[in-house]
Design an enzyme around this catalytic site. Structure first.
Site, PDB file in Angstrom:
ATOM      1  N   TRP A  96       0.865  -1.058  -0.008  1.00  0.00           N
ATOM      2  CA  TRP A  96       0.046   0.031   0.077  1.00  0.00           C
ATOM      3  C   TRP A  96       0.710   1.190   0.120  1.00  0.00           C
ATOM      4  O   TRP A  96       0.770   1.870  -0.706  1.00  0.00           O
ATOM      5  CB  TRP A  96      -0.863   0.021   1.238  1.00  0.00           C
ATOM      6  CG  TRP A  96      -1.792   1.222   1.224  1.00  0.00           C
ATOM      7  CD1 TRP A  96      -3.126   0.902   0.681  1.00  0.00           C
ATOM      8  CD2 TRP A  96      -1.753   2.628   1.517  1.00  0.00           C
ATOM      9  NE1 TRP A  96      -3.947   2.201   0.927  1.00  0.00           N
ATOM     10  CE2 TRP A  96      -2.808   3.258   1.328  1.00  0.00           C
ATOM     11  CE3 TRP A  96      -0.683   3.210   1.880  1.00  0.00           C
ATOM     12  CZ2 TRP A  96      -3.088   4.594   1.651  1.00  0.00           C
ATOM     13  CZ3 TRP A  96      -0.833   4.566   2.272  1.00  0.00           C
ATOM     14  CH2 TRP A  96      -2.008   5.128   2.101  1.00  0.00           C
ATOM     15  N   TYR A 100       1.410   4.071  -2.818  1.00  0.00           N
ATOM     16  CA  TYR A 100       1.101   5.411  -2.630  1.00  0.00           C
ATOM     17  C   TYR A 100       2.145   6.302  -2.990  1.00  0.00           C
ATOM     18  O   TYR A 100       2.169   7.229  -3.567  1.00  0.00           O
ATOM     19  CB  TYR A 100       0.658   5.664  -1.213  1.00  0.00           C
ATOM     20  CG  TYR A 100       0.040   6.999  -0.920  1.00  0.00           C
ATOM     21  CD1 TYR A 100      -1.290   7.164  -1.269  1.00  0.00           C
ATOM     22  CD2 TYR A 100       0.735   7.758  -0.474  1.00  0.00           C
ATOM     23  CE1 TYR A 100      -1.830   8.547  -0.977  1.00  0.00           C
ATOM     24  CE2 TYR A 100       0.370   9.125  -0.127  1.00  0.00           C
ATOM     25  CZ  TYR A 100      -0.991   9.427  -0.508  1.00  0.00           C
ATOM     26  OH  TYR A 100      -1.410  10.728  -0.374  1.00  0.00           O
ATOM     27  N   ASP A 116      -6.505  -1.042  -0.157  1.00  0.00           N
ATOM     28  CA  ASP A 116      -7.123   0.186   0.771  1.00  0.00           C
ATOM     29  C   ASP A 116      -8.426  -0.136   0.883  1.00  0.00           C
ATOM     30  O   ASP A 116      -9.322  -0.403   0.145  1.00  0.00           O
ATOM     31  CB  ASP A 116      -6.897   1.298  -0.273  1.00  0.00           C
ATOM     32  CG  ASP A 116      -7.273   2.591   0.205  1.00  0.00           C
ATOM     33  OD1 ASP A 116      -6.562   3.361   0.949  1.00  0.00           O
ATOM     34  OD2 ASP A 116      -8.481   2.896   0.197  1.00  0.00           O
TER      35      ASP A 116
END
Length: 155
Positions: A96, A100, A116
């Site tokens: 994640w 990001y 997410d």
């Protein structure tokens, strides 16, 4: 960590370790965010004192050291796959966070945050693997899809 909590912690980091802007006109934006070199020099106990967990403090210092040394480049022209691999090799950075960072710092238009919670909820999914499969038709623009899902979830 929530967006609100992250924003609070980032503000504390900037206030405590960032360089003051001498020409600030009294606005709330009066400091630069600390450099990677500055963050890697901060003792973990001081980061913990700002509210980071011990694990997050170690991760932040390790990331700062990797950026300062040039082992990880967080710039738009950086190689995405190599950066993702280097990020996830650091303790405390998972897919994640790596995606990001790729979406924001590398400006990669195809980052997809399959695990997410908002993305999963918006897609009506509970399994990241299924969300990832659904996202294939959005290539190479999955970052935009994530942003759209996030924005619509907050409306």
């Amino acid at each position: 960590i929530s967006v609100r909590a992250a924003r609070t912690l980032l503000g504390r980091l900037a206030r405590e370790f960032g360089e003051s802007l001498s020409d600030a006109d009294g606005s709330a934006l009066n400091r630069l965010f600390p450099t990677a070199e500055r963050i890697m020099a901060v003792p973990a106990r001081e980061l913990i004192g700002l509210g980071l967990t011990q694990a997050r403090a170690r991760t932040l210092v390790a990331l700062a050291a990797a950026v300062a040394s040039g082992a990880i480049r967080l710039e738009p022209d950086s190689a995405v796959d190599a950066t993702l691999d280097a990020l996830t090799a650091l303790p405390g950075i998972g897919t994640w966070t790596a995606n990001y960072v790729a979406m924001r710092a590398l400006r990669w238009p195809d980052a997809f945050l399959a695990n997410d919670l908002v993305v999963l909820k918006a897609l009506g999914e509970k399994r990241p693997a299924q969300a990832l499969r659904l996202s294939e038709s959005w290539r190479p623009w999955r970052s935009y899809a994530v942003m759209h899902l996030w924005r619509n979830a907050s409306c």
